[in-house]
Design a protein around this motif. Structure first.
Motif, PDB file in Angstrom:
ATOM      1  N   GLU A  23     -56.471  45.582  -1.149  1.00  0.00           N
ATOM      2  CA  GLU A  23     -55.562  44.989  -1.467  1.00  0.00           C
ATOM      3  C   GLU A  23     -56.163  43.503  -2.132  1.00  0.00           C
ATOM      4  O   GLU A  23     -57.330  43.159  -1.273  1.00  0.00           O
ATOM      5  CB  GLU A  23     -54.328  44.347  -0.445  1.00  0.00           C
ATOM      6  N   GLY A  24     -56.209  43.264  -3.045  1.00  0.00           N
ATOM      7  CA  GLY A  24     -56.676  42.232  -3.818  1.00  0.00           C
ATOM      8  C   GLY A  24     -58.066  42.301  -4.332  1.00  0.00           C
ATOM      9  O   GLY A  24     -58.867  41.430  -4.617  1.00  0.00           O
ATOM     10  N   ILE A  25     -58.347  43.668  -4.196  1.00  0.00           N
ATOM     11  CA  ILE A  25     -59.889  43.880  -4.803  1.00  0.00           C
ATOM     12  C   ILE A  25     -59.765  44.777  -5.811  1.00  0.00           C
ATOM     13  O   ILE A  25     -58.962  45.627  -6.025  1.00  0.00           O
ATOM     14  CB  ILE A  25     -60.737  44.941  -3.309  1.00  0.00           C
ATOM     15  N   GLN A  26     -60.665  44.578  -6.774  1.00  0.00           N
ATOM     16  CA  GLN A  26     -60.673  45.610  -7.993  1.00  0.00           C
ATOM     17  C   GLN A  26     -61.363  46.989  -7.671  1.00  0.00           C
ATOM     18  O   GLN A  26     -62.372  47.107  -7.274  1.00  0.00           O
ATOM     19  CB  GLN A  26     -61.456  44.839  -9.121  1.00  0.00           C
ATOM     20  N   THR A  27     -60.505  47.946  -7.813  1.00  0.00           N
ATOM     21  CA  THR A  27     -60.773  49.335  -7.630  1.00  0.00           C
ATOM     22  C   THR A  27     -60.494  50.199  -8.849  1.00  0.00           C
ATOM     23  O   THR A  27     -59.462  49.857  -9.736  1.00  0.00           O
ATOM     24  CB  THR A  27     -59.972  49.801  -6.237  1.00  0.00           C
ATOM     25  N   GLU A  28     -60.907  51.339  -8.684  1.00  0.00           N
ATOM     26  CA  GLU A  28     -60.537  52.300  -9.648  1.00  0.00           C
ATOM     27  C   GLU A  28     -60.523  53.467  -8.578  1.00  0.00           C
ATOM     28  O   GLU A  28     -61.157  53.929  -7.899  1.00  0.00           O
ATOM     29  CB  GLU A  28     -61.747  52.896 -10.675  1.00  0.00           C
ATOM     30  N   THR A  29     -59.304  54.398  -8.922  1.00  0.00           N
ATOM     31  CA  THR A  29     -58.733  55.417  -7.744  1.00  0.00           C
ATOM     32  C   THR A  29     -58.855  56.737  -8.584  1.00  0.00           C
ATOM     33  O   THR A  29     -58.246  56.720  -9.772  1.00  0.00           O
ATOM     34  CB  THR A  29     -57.590  55.155  -7.157  1.00  0.00           C
ATOM     35  N   VAL A  30     -58.967  57.938  -8.042  1.00  0.00           N
ATOM     36  CA  VAL A  30     -58.889  59.212  -8.380  1.00  0.00           C
ATOM     37  C   VAL A  30     -58.018  59.991  -7.423  1.00  0.00           C
ATOM     38  O   VAL A  30     -58.408  59.805  -6.263  1.00  0.00           O
ATOM     39  CB  VAL A  30     -60.064  59.871  -8.871  1.00  0.00           C
ATOM     40  N   LEU A  31     -57.043  60.576  -7.892  1.00  0.00           N
ATOM     41  CA  LEU A  31     -56.140  61.210  -6.986  1.00  0.00           C
ATOM     42  C   LEU A  31     -56.620  62.647  -7.099  1.00  0.00           C
ATOM     43  O   LEU A  31     -56.323  63.272  -8.192  1.00  0.00           O
ATOM     44  CB  LEU A  31     -54.315  61.070  -7.163  1.00  0.00           C
ATOM     45  N   LEU A  32     -57.290  63.334  -6.120  1.00  0.00           N
ATOM     46  CA  LEU A  32     -57.801  64.576  -6.411  1.00  0.00           C
ATOM     47  C   LEU A  32     -56.635  65.420  -6.585  1.00  0.00           C
ATOM     48  O   LEU A  32     -56.744  66.382  -7.389  1.00  0.00           O
ATOM     49  CB  LEU A  32     -58.934  64.836  -5.230  1.00  0.00           C
ATOM     50  N   ALA A 170     -59.774  43.202   8.708  1.00  0.00           N
ATOM     51  CA  ALA A 170     -61.259  42.606   9.003  1.00  0.00           C
ATOM     52  C   ALA A 170     -62.209  42.994   7.667  1.00  0.00           C
ATOM     53  O   ALA A 170     -62.789  42.342   7.168  1.00  0.00           O
ATOM     54  CB  ALA A 170     -61.729  43.116  10.441  1.00  0.00           C
ATOM     55  N   LEU A 171     -62.004  44.413   7.468  1.00  0.00           N
ATOM     56  CA  LEU A 171     -62.916  45.239   6.268  1.00  0.00           C
ATOM     57  C   LEU A 171     -62.505  44.454   5.062  1.00  0.00           C
ATOM     58  O   LEU A 171     -63.130  44.208   4.351  1.00  0.00           O
ATOM     59  CB  LEU A 171     -62.831  46.669   6.391  1.00  0.00           C
ATOM     60  N   ASN A 172     -60.913  44.486   4.784  1.00  0.00           N
ATOM     61  CA  ASN A 172     -60.664  43.831   3.663  1.00  0.00           C
ATOM     62  C   ASN A 172     -61.190  42.466   3.212  1.00  0.00           C
ATOM     63  O   ASN A 172     -61.426  41.963   2.211  1.00  0.00           O
ATOM     64  CB  ASN A 172     -58.993  43.609   3.570  1.00  0.00           C
ATOM     65  N   ALA A 173     -61.246  41.556   4.360  1.00  0.00           N
ATOM     66  CA  ALA A 173     -61.804  40.321   4.478  1.00  0.00           C
ATOM     67  C   ALA A 173     -63.228  40.261   4.019  1.00  0.00           C
ATOM     68  O   ALA A 173     -63.788  39.355   3.468  1.00  0.00           O
ATOM     69  CB  ALA A 173     -61.238  39.609   5.803  1.00  0.00           C
ATOM     70  N   GLN A 174     -64.069  41.331   4.825  1.00  0.00           N
ATOM     71  CA  GLN A 174     -65.225  41.143   4.484  1.00  0.00           C
ATOM     72  C   GLN A 174     -65.427  41.482   3.087  1.00  0.00           C
ATOM     73  O   GLN A 174     -66.487  40.806   2.335  1.00  0.00           O
ATOM     74  CB  GLN A 174     -65.806  42.177   5.536  1.00  0.00           C
ATOM     75  N   TRP A 175     -64.998  42.534   2.392  1.00  0.00           N
ATOM     76  CA  TRP A 175     -65.075  42.850   0.874  1.00  0.00           C
ATOM     77  C   TRP A 175     -64.748  41.851   0.003  1.00  0.00           C
ATOM     78  O   TRP A 175     -65.428  41.621  -1.021  1.00  0.00           O
ATOM     79  CB  TRP A 175     -64.231  43.877   0.754  1.00  0.00           C
ATOM     80  N   LYS A 176     -63.782  40.735   0.343  1.00  0.00           N
ATOM     81  CA  LYS A 176     -63.554  39.851  -0.508  1.00  0.00           C
ATOM     82  C   LYS A 176     -64.342  38.518  -0.152  1.00  0.00           C
ATOM     83  O   LYS A 176     -64.303  37.650  -1.372  1.00  0.00           O
ATOM     84  CB  LYS A 176     -62.017  39.254  -0.027  1.00  0.00           C
ATOM     85  N   ALA A 177     -65.156  38.408   0.834  1.00  0.00           N
ATOM     86  CA  ALA A 177     -66.015  37.221   1.079  1.00  0.00           C
ATOM     87  C   ALA A 177     -67.286  37.339   0.172  1.00  0.00           C
ATOM     88  O   ALA A 177     -67.691  38.599  -0.401  1.00  0.00           O
ATOM     89  CB  ALA A 177     -66.514  37.271   2.546  1.00  0.00           C
TER      90      ALA A 177
END
Length: 177
Positions: A23-32, A170-177
């Motif tokens: 959430e709040g992170i730029q991503t590209e997703t593929v649904l296999l 915690a991981l989401n916050a780490q990625w946003k930092a």
């Protein structure tokens, strides 16, 4: 960040957990499950090698290669990754031998995270799957940066797993930092 979503179920626990995680992170997703990726026909020891396959594998691989960080998200099915994910990774054998793709070289150094969701004992029964991804990463020269194993069977149950949700936050916050 590129998310490889291996769930067979639309908006199931694995997708829900990955959505909260990113959430709040730029991503590209593929649904296999929405892609046609055929089973591997092993041509490593055949005179002509692998036979080209007309499916969606190359487009998924090309999209994946554009990213430095990969998230492999899969339900825990029978103590392993989903069939969609397994077929995708099995086909890497063919990608490695496609000299024009330079697949192994281009995968080296990528950061990898794993999201696994399974039943009530998933935090234990999912560990061999983490180990399998560790071996895949090691072989490919990628760096396994971390993993999250959530518990949930019916859609939405994983969001009630307080320990997992704390790890996700915690991981989401780490990625946003």
């Amino acid at each position: 960040m590129f998310i490889i979503q291996g769930s067979a179920r639309d908006n199931g626990n694995t997708e829900q957990l990955t959505s909260v995680l990113t959430e709040g992170i730029q991503t590209e997703t593929v649904l296999l499950r929405e892609k046609t990726i055929r089973q591997i026909v092993d041509g490593r020891h055949e005179e002509g090698g692998f036979i080209p396959v007309e499916d969606d594998m190359n487009s998924v691989v090309e999209a994946m290669l554009k990213h430095d960080t990969l998230v492999f998200a899969t339900p825990l099915y029978w103590y392993g990754m989903s069939g969609h994910m397994k077929t995708f990774i099995d086909r890497w054998s063919q990608c490695i031998r496609d000299e024009s793709l330079q697949f192994k070289e281009r995968m080296q150094g990528k950061k990898v995270y794993i999201v696994i969701v399974g039943g009530p004992n998933a935090k234990i029964t999912g560990l061999p799957l983490v180990q399998q991804f560790q071996h895949v990463c090691s072989f490919m020269g990628m760096s396994l940066e971390g993993w999250i194993i959530g518990r949930g069977v019916k859609p939405g149950e994983v969001l009630l797993d307080k320990e997992t949700m704390a790890q996700v936050a915690a991981l989401n916050a780490q990625w946003k930092a």
